[in-house]
Scaffold this motif. Structure first.
Motif, short mmCIF file in Angstrom:
data_model
loop_
_atom_site.label_atom_id
_atom_site.label_comp_id
_atom_site.label_asym_id
_atom_site.label_seq_id
_atom_site.Cartn_x
_atom_site.Cartn_y
_atom_site.Cartn_z
N PHE A 190 19.76 -26.07 -45.57
CA PHE A 190 18.81 -25.03 -45.18
C PHE A 190 17.39 -25.57 -45.01
O PHE A 190 16.65 -25.07 -44.15
N VAL A 191 16.99 -26.57 -45.78
CA VAL A 191 15.62 -27.08 -45.66
C VAL A 191 15.39 -27.74 -44.30
O VAL A 191 14.40 -27.42 -43.62
N PRO A 192 16.25 -28.66 -43.84
CA PRO A 192 16.04 -29.20 -42.49
C PRO A 192 16.07 -28.13 -41.41
O PRO A 192 15.33 -28.21 -40.42
N LEU A 193 16.94 -27.12 -41.58
CA LEU A 193 16.99 -26.03 -40.61
C LEU A 193 15.68 -25.25 -40.60
O LEU A 193 15.18 -24.86 -39.53
N LYS A 194 15.13 -25.01 -41.77
CA LYS A 194 13.85 -24.30 -41.87
C LYS A 194 12.73 -25.09 -41.21
O LYS A 194 11.89 -24.52 -40.49
N VAL A 195 12.72 -26.39 -41.43
CA VAL A 195 11.70 -27.24 -40.82
C VAL A 195 11.87 -27.25 -39.30
O VAL A 195 10.89 -27.21 -38.55
N LEU A 196 13.12 -27.30 -38.84
CA LEU A 196 13.39 -27.30 -37.41
C LEU A 196 12.87 -26.02 -36.76
O LEU A 196 12.24 -26.05 -35.69
N MET A 197 13.09 -24.88 -37.39
CA MET A 197 12.59 -23.62 -36.86
C MET A 197 11.07 -23.57 -36.88
O MET A 197 10.44 -23.11 -35.92
N MET A 198 10.48 -24.07 -37.96
CA MET A 198 9.02 -24.06 -38.08
C MET A 198 8.38 -24.88 -36.96
O MET A 198 7.45 -24.41 -36.28
N VAL A 199 8.87 -26.08 -36.75
CA VAL A 199 8.30 -26.95 -35.72
C VAL A 199 8.56 -26.37 -34.34
O VAL A 199 7.72 -26.48 -33.44
N GLY A 200 9.72 -25.72 -34.15
CA GLY A 200 10.01 -25.09 -32.87
C GLY A 200 9.01 -24.00 -32.53
O GLY A 200 8.55 -23.89 -31.39
N VAL A 201 8.66 -23.18 -33.52
CA VAL A 201 7.67 -22.12 -33.31
C VAL A 201 6.30 -22.73 -32.97
O VAL A 201 5.61 -22.28 -32.05
N LEU A 202 5.92 -23.77 -33.72
CA LEU A 202 4.63 -24.40 -33.47
C LEU A 202 4.58 -25.05 -32.08
O LEU A 202 3.54 -25.03 -31.42
N ALA A 203 5.71 -25.61 -31.64
CA ALA A 203 5.74 -26.31 -30.35
C ALA A 203 5.48 -25.36 -29.19
O ALA A 203 4.90 -25.75 -28.17
N GLY B 66 11.87 -19.16 -25.60
CA GLY B 66 11.05 -20.36 -25.70
C GLY B 66 11.27 -21.09 -27.01
O GLY B 66 11.39 -22.33 -27.04
N ILE B 67 11.34 -20.33 -28.10
CA ILE B 67 11.58 -20.95 -29.41
C ILE B 67 12.95 -21.59 -29.45
O ILE B 67 13.12 -22.71 -29.97
N ALA B 68 13.96 -20.91 -28.87
CA ALA B 68 15.32 -21.44 -28.88
C ALA B 68 15.39 -22.76 -28.11
O ALA B 68 16.03 -23.73 -28.57
N LEU B 69 14.74 -22.82 -26.94
CA LEU B 69 14.73 -24.06 -26.17
C LEU B 69 14.05 -25.19 -26.93
O LEU B 69 14.52 -26.34 -26.92
N ALA B 70 12.93 -24.85 -27.60
CA ALA B 70 12.21 -25.87 -28.37
C ALA B 70 13.07 -26.37 -29.54
O ALA B 70 13.10 -27.57 -29.82
#
Length: 261
Positions: A80-93, A35-39
């Motif tokens: 790395f910062v945009p990647l970290k934000v992308l992962m964070m928002v993916g988890v929240l989504a 689910g996180i990967a799809l998000a």
């Protein structure tokens, strides 16, 4: 006709071997990761990492000079910062999906009346987490940076580092997301008979002190963010008491129905 099983016997025969529990846990973790990967893939397509960075940077950019930008001090920060934000928002989504996998893992060990009450709490908890994060993004950060930037001398250019900024707001997201779970914790304490409504009401004054101590520890050293965390926690404590009162009234009726069965 076979007799209706008592609540004590409802789970009899449903025990599974330890290895089966591990397999179930692995499957639920994999479902969460999928689910996180799809998000993350969907968010990478739109609005993209840059769009997410622009969104979360709006609160501080609103209080910086028009031509000022956040800076990237580290060599690898632009990647790395945009990647970290992308992962964070993916988890929240997909937070409700992750919470559902958690519920699905423990559901076989719950009685039917516990299942009916557990799933709404998971949904309610996810909504509260979203509410806490939205409160940070659209209110707390704006007021906090307005307060902080007001102390910046005219001779100083306030150009924060994007990595430290992201770490700061991540900690605030986590702090408010967890703090907004106060009603869930209160209702669970009453539901499982750990405390009663009278004790919760008597503890109200102590909780206010605890809320302000927690806010002073987990938020930046400014009055705005501390009040923004402590005051909602106190209000949500009252919401938890109201919800716990409803559960306390409903539980005897369920117990009577189970005894009749």
């Amino acid at each position: 006709m076979s007799p209706t099983p008592s609540p004590e016997d409802e789970l009899s025969g449903t025990e599974q071997p330890f290895v089966q529990h591990l397999i179930e846990l692995r499957d639920r973790l994999l479902y969460s990761v999928y689910g996180i990967a799809l998000a993350v893939i969907a968010l990478a397509i739109w609005p993209g990492p840059n769009g997410l960075i622009d969104l979360i940077a709006q609160p501080i950019r609103a209080h910086m000079p028009p031509d000022a930008k956040l800076i990237a001090v580290g060599v690898f920060s632009p990647f790395f910062v945009p990647l970290k934000v992308l992962m964070m928002v993916g988890v929240l989504a997909v937070l409700p999906w992750i919470m559902y996998q958690l519920w699905a893992f423990v559901a076989p060990g719950l009685y039917s009346h516990e299942k009916r009450f557990a799933l709404p709490l998971i949904i309610f908890g996810s909504l509260l987490a979203y509410l806490g994060i939205a409160f940070v993004q659209f209110f707390v950060l704006d007021k906090m940076f307005a307060f902080i930037q007001g102390f910046t001398p005219a001779s100083v250019a306030a150009t924060p580092d994007i990595a430290s900024y992201v770490e700061a707001i991540l900690s605030l997201y986590l702090a408010f997301g967890l703090a907004f779970q106060v009603p869930i914790v209160v209702m669970l304490l009453v539901r499982f008979g750990i405390v009663d409504i009278v004790k919760l009401k008597n503890f109200r004054g102590y909780f206010i002190v605890v809320a302000f101590i927690i806010a002073a520890v987990v938020t930046p050293p400014d009055v705005i963010s501390q009040l923004a965390l402590a005051v909602p926690m106190c209000l949500l404590y009252e919401v938890g008491i109201l919800g716990a009162s409803w559960f306390a009234k409903k539980k005897p009726a369920e117990d009577d129905a189970q005894q009749d069965a």
